[in-house]
Write a protein that holds these residues in place. Structure first.
Motif, PDB file in Angstrom:
ATOM      1  N   ASP A  27      37.595 -31.384  18.745  1.00  0.00           N
ATOM      2  CA  ASP A  27      36.815 -30.163  19.373  1.00  0.00           C
ATOM      3  C   ASP A  27      35.818 -29.786  18.551  1.00  0.00           C
ATOM      4  O   ASP A  27      34.690 -29.508  19.228  1.00  0.00           O
ATOM      5  N   ARG A  28      36.066 -29.533  17.470  1.00  0.00           N
ATOM      6  CA  ARG A  28      35.136 -29.028  16.463  1.00  0.00           C
ATOM      7  C   ARG A  28      35.459 -29.669  15.158  1.00  0.00           C
ATOM      8  O   ARG A  28      36.465 -30.088  14.545  1.00  0.00           O
ATOM      9  N   VAL A  29      34.243 -29.659  14.485  1.00  0.00           N
ATOM     10  CA  VAL A  29      34.280 -30.151  12.954  1.00  0.00           C
ATOM     11  C   VAL A  29      33.653 -29.545  11.951  1.00  0.00           C
ATOM     12  O   VAL A  29      32.424 -28.894  12.108  1.00  0.00           O
ATOM     13  N   TYR A  30      34.342 -29.258  10.761  1.00  0.00           N
ATOM     14  CA  TYR A  30      33.925 -28.273   9.902  1.00  0.00           C
ATOM     15  C   TYR A  30      33.806 -29.026   8.710  1.00  0.00           C
ATOM     16  O   TYR A  30      34.473 -30.043   8.276  1.00  0.00           O
ATOM     17  N   LEU A  31      32.811 -28.746   7.869  1.00  0.00           N
ATOM     18  CA  LEU A  31      32.632 -29.422   6.479  1.00  0.00           C
ATOM     19  C   LEU A  31      32.594 -28.188   5.279  1.00  0.00           C
ATOM     20  O   LEU A  31      31.920 -27.336   5.334  1.00  0.00           O
ATOM     21  N   GLU A  32      33.610 -27.994   4.661  1.00  0.00           N
ATOM     22  CA  GLU A  32      33.909 -27.297   3.387  1.00  0.00           C
ATOM     23  C   GLU A  32      32.909 -27.556   2.486  1.00  0.00           C
ATOM     24  O   GLU A  32      32.890 -28.900   1.983  1.00  0.00           O
ATOM     25  N   ALA A  33      32.078 -26.833   2.220  1.00  0.00           N
ATOM     26  CA  ALA A  33      30.934 -27.002   1.219  1.00  0.00           C
ATOM     27  C   ALA A  33      30.522 -26.177  -0.055  1.00  0.00           C
ATOM     28  O   ALA A  33      29.691 -25.688  -0.365  1.00  0.00           O
ATOM     29  N   TYR A  34      31.881 -25.722  -0.654  1.00  0.00           N
ATOM     30  CA  TYR A  34      31.587 -24.797  -1.988  1.00  0.00           C
ATOM     31  C   TYR A  34      32.384 -25.221  -3.023  1.00  0.00           C
ATOM     32  O   TYR A  34      32.311 -24.950  -4.245  1.00  0.00           O
ATOM     33  N   THR A  35      33.688 -26.038  -3.030  1.00  0.00           N
ATOM     34  CA  THR A  35      34.700 -26.474  -4.069  1.00  0.00           C
ATOM     35  C   THR A  35      33.904 -27.654  -4.463  1.00  0.00           C
ATOM     36  O   THR A  35      34.206 -27.934  -5.730  1.00  0.00           O
ATOM     37  N   ALA A  36      33.004 -28.388  -3.701  1.00  0.00           N
ATOM     38  CA  ALA A  36      32.431 -29.861  -4.196  1.00  0.00           C
ATOM     39  C   ALA A  36      31.529 -30.065  -3.060  1.00  0.00           C
ATOM     40  O   ALA A  36      31.592 -29.665  -1.938  1.00  0.00           O
ATOM     41  N   VAL A  37      30.713 -31.049  -3.459  1.00  0.00           N
ATOM     42  CA  VAL A  37      29.780 -31.429  -2.659  1.00  0.00           C
ATOM     43  C   VAL A  37      29.456 -32.944  -2.360  1.00  0.00           C
ATOM     44  O   VAL A  37      29.582 -33.781  -3.446  1.00  0.00           O
ATOM     45  N   LEU A  38      29.152 -33.514  -1.462  1.00  0.00           N
ATOM     46  CA  LEU A  38      28.903 -34.963  -1.197  1.00  0.00           C
ATOM     47  C   LEU A  38      27.653 -35.296  -1.620  1.00  0.00           C
ATOM     48  O   LEU A  38      26.631 -34.372  -1.961  1.00  0.00           O
ATOM     49  N   LEU A  39      27.064 -36.540  -1.986  1.00  0.00           N
ATOM     50  CA  LEU A  39      25.858 -36.903  -2.318  1.00  0.00           C
ATOM     51  C   LEU A  39      25.009 -37.302  -1.226  1.00  0.00           C
ATOM     52  O   LEU A  39      23.732 -37.789  -1.689  1.00  0.00           O
ATOM     53  N   MET A  60      33.222 -18.064   4.836  1.00  0.00           N
ATOM     54  CA  MET A  60      33.880 -18.319   6.356  1.00  0.00           C
ATOM     55  C   MET A  60      35.400 -18.923   6.124  1.00  0.00           C
ATOM     56  O   MET A  60      36.298 -18.485   6.683  1.00  0.00           O
ATOM     57  N   VAL A  61      35.488 -19.858   4.847  1.00  0.00           N
ATOM     58  CA  VAL A  61      36.782 -20.333   4.566  1.00  0.00           C
ATOM     59  C   VAL A  61      37.805 -19.347   4.154  1.00  0.00           C
ATOM     60  O   VAL A  61      39.004 -19.269   4.360  1.00  0.00           O
ATOM     61  N   GLU A  62      37.428 -18.443   3.211  1.00  0.00           N
ATOM     62  CA  GLU A  62      38.296 -17.300   2.791  1.00  0.00           C
ATOM     63  C   GLU A  62      38.418 -16.227   3.257  1.00  0.00           C
ATOM     64  O   GLU A  62      39.411 -15.364   3.307  1.00  0.00           O
ATOM     65  N   SER A  63      37.354 -15.720   4.125  1.00  0.00           N
ATOM     66  CA  SER A  63      37.651 -14.531   4.849  1.00  0.00           C
ATOM     67  C   SER A  63      37.483 -14.837   6.363  1.00  0.00           C
ATOM     68  O   SER A  63      37.724 -13.625   7.057  1.00  0.00           O
ATOM     69  N   LYS A  64      36.960 -15.852   7.057  1.00  0.00           N
ATOM     70  CA  LYS A  64      36.639 -15.954   8.491  1.00  0.00           C
ATOM     71  C   LYS A  64      37.547 -17.162   8.722  1.00  0.00           C
ATOM     72  O   LYS A  64      37.245 -17.898   9.864  1.00  0.00           O
ATOM     73  N   SER A  65      38.812 -17.519   8.326  1.00  0.00           N
ATOM     74  CA  SER A  65      39.408 -18.682   8.624  1.00  0.00           C
ATOM     75  C   SER A  65      40.067 -18.654  10.209  1.00  0.00           C
ATOM     76  O   SER A  65      40.144 -19.639  10.557  1.00  0.00           O
ATOM     77  N   ASP A  66      40.135 -17.474  10.633  1.00  0.00           N
ATOM     78  CA  ASP A  66      40.724 -17.283  12.003  1.00  0.00           C
ATOM     79  C   ASP A  66      39.370 -18.103  12.931  1.00  0.00           C
ATOM     80  O   ASP A  66      40.076 -18.734  13.998  1.00  0.00           O
ATOM     81  N   GLU A  67      38.463 -18.150  12.652  1.00  0.00           N
ATOM     82  CA  GLU A  67      37.362 -18.751  13.382  1.00  0.00           C
ATOM     83  C   GLU A  67      37.660 -20.275  13.314  1.00  0.00           C
ATOM     84  O   GLU A  67      37.294 -20.887  14.222  1.00  0.00           O
ATOM     85  N   ILE A  68      37.833 -20.832  12.173  1.00  0.00           N
ATOM     86  CA  ILE A  68      38.238 -22.213  11.934  1.00  0.00           C
ATOM     87  C   ILE A  68      39.286 -22.578  12.578  1.00  0.00           C
ATOM     88  O   ILE A  68      39.379 -23.641  13.473  1.00  0.00           O
ATOM     89  N   LEU A  69      40.442 -21.813  12.647  1.00  0.00           N
ATOM     90  CA  LEU A  69      41.547 -22.048  13.362  1.00  0.00           C
ATOM     91  C   LEU A  69      41.625 -21.483  14.860  1.00  0.00           C
ATOM     92  O   LEU A  69      42.934 -22.093  15.455  1.00  0.00           O
TER      93      LEU A  69
END
Length: 287
Positions: A27-39, A60-69
């Protein structure tokens, strides 16, 4: 269900076939983009997946995880992670929030390559690695040296140490924040040369010789990609090494480096004669 999907280390094609199936139906796709990055850029991923990807920054990941879940107890949500899903504690925290949710959210993970295993491309045996440490960017007033104690513990056992290098993505400018404005600094990625210089700086202060000028190390860049780079030498030599674009990592060799490891690693040496001489003087026979 929340799917935490490892993307591997290089580009859009490193995702597993199972992971790609989930991404294309979620339904939704998130990309975590701060612990590492793709090339590759986000747009490349979206073109390959055939659907939009929501960038999930630190806030978003640390403070707004409710949006992701949100709605993940009834719908499929894909959370994409560079490398392997549980290489960073951030993702364990997200999984715990799923357990604690009311009602609980089911989780499934898809593993992939990470720097923790890909570093075996150096020829150093994964069985001979100790604790992994992180190196952050030093400032004039902040030079944390806790990494040195962990390296010293590894060194006491003759083990190699993988050093993960700092990246700064979407970091706020502190001076602007003090004026009530949100301005983000340009992305920064630590290089092997910077890491080696900082290690020498702390070693000179501690005077223990744990990562001194003649300590053998291996610098790596863009592992898993078509243009990966591996360079071996002393810490002092690596302070001048240019491995090109990010991401970089460094391995400090342990004194129990086996002869087979030496034989493989020496093929990457900046100065093979010097590398061999130091290995025979300081490392050979410590197994």
């Amino acid at each position: 269900m929340l799917y935490i999907i490892g993307l591997g280390l290089a580009d859009e094609k490193d995702i597993s076939a199972k992971g790609l199936e989930v991404v294309r139906r979620a339904d939704r796709v998130y990309l975590e983009a701060y612990t590492a990055v793709l090339l590759v850029e986000q747009s490349v991923l979206e073109a390959y997946y055939g659907r939009p990807v929501i960038l999930a920054d630190r806030e978003m990941v640390e403070s707004k995880s409710d949006e992701i879940l949100a709605g993940a107890d009834e719908k499929d949500v894909a959370f994409l992670v560079v490398g392997d899903p549980f290489s960073a504690t951030t993702h364990t925290d997200l999984a715990l929030r799923c357990r604690q949710n009311d009602p609980p959210i089911s989780i499934r993970t898809f593993p992939n390559a990470s720097i923790l295993t890909a570093v075996g491309a150096t020829g150093l045996s994964l069985y001979n690695f100790g604790q992994t440490v992180s190196m952050v960017f030093f400032t004039e007033t902040w030079k944390p040296a806790s990494f040195y104690d962990r390296i010293a513990e590894n060194a006491s056992l003759g083990l190699h140490t993988l050093v993960l290098l700092d990246i700064k993505v979407k970091e706020p400018n502190l001076q602007a924040m003090a004026r009530g404005k949100i301005i983000y600094e340009p992305p920064r990625f630590m290089t092997v040369a910077q890491c080696a210089s900082q290690m020498l700086e702390i070693d000179e202060e501690r005077k223990q010789g744990i990562c001194g000028k003649d300590s053998l190390a291996v610098g790596v860049a863009r592992l898993g990609s078509d243009n990966q780079e591996i360079v071996a030498g002393t810490i002092e030599e690596l302070t001048n090494a240019d491995l090109g674009n990010p991401l970089h990592s460094l391995v400090l060799c342990g004194k129990k480096m086996h002869e087979m490891e030496w034989e493989y690693v020496r093929g990457f040496a900046i100065d093979q004669t010097k590398f061999d001489s130091i290995w025979k003087r300081d490392y050979a026979g410590h197994n």
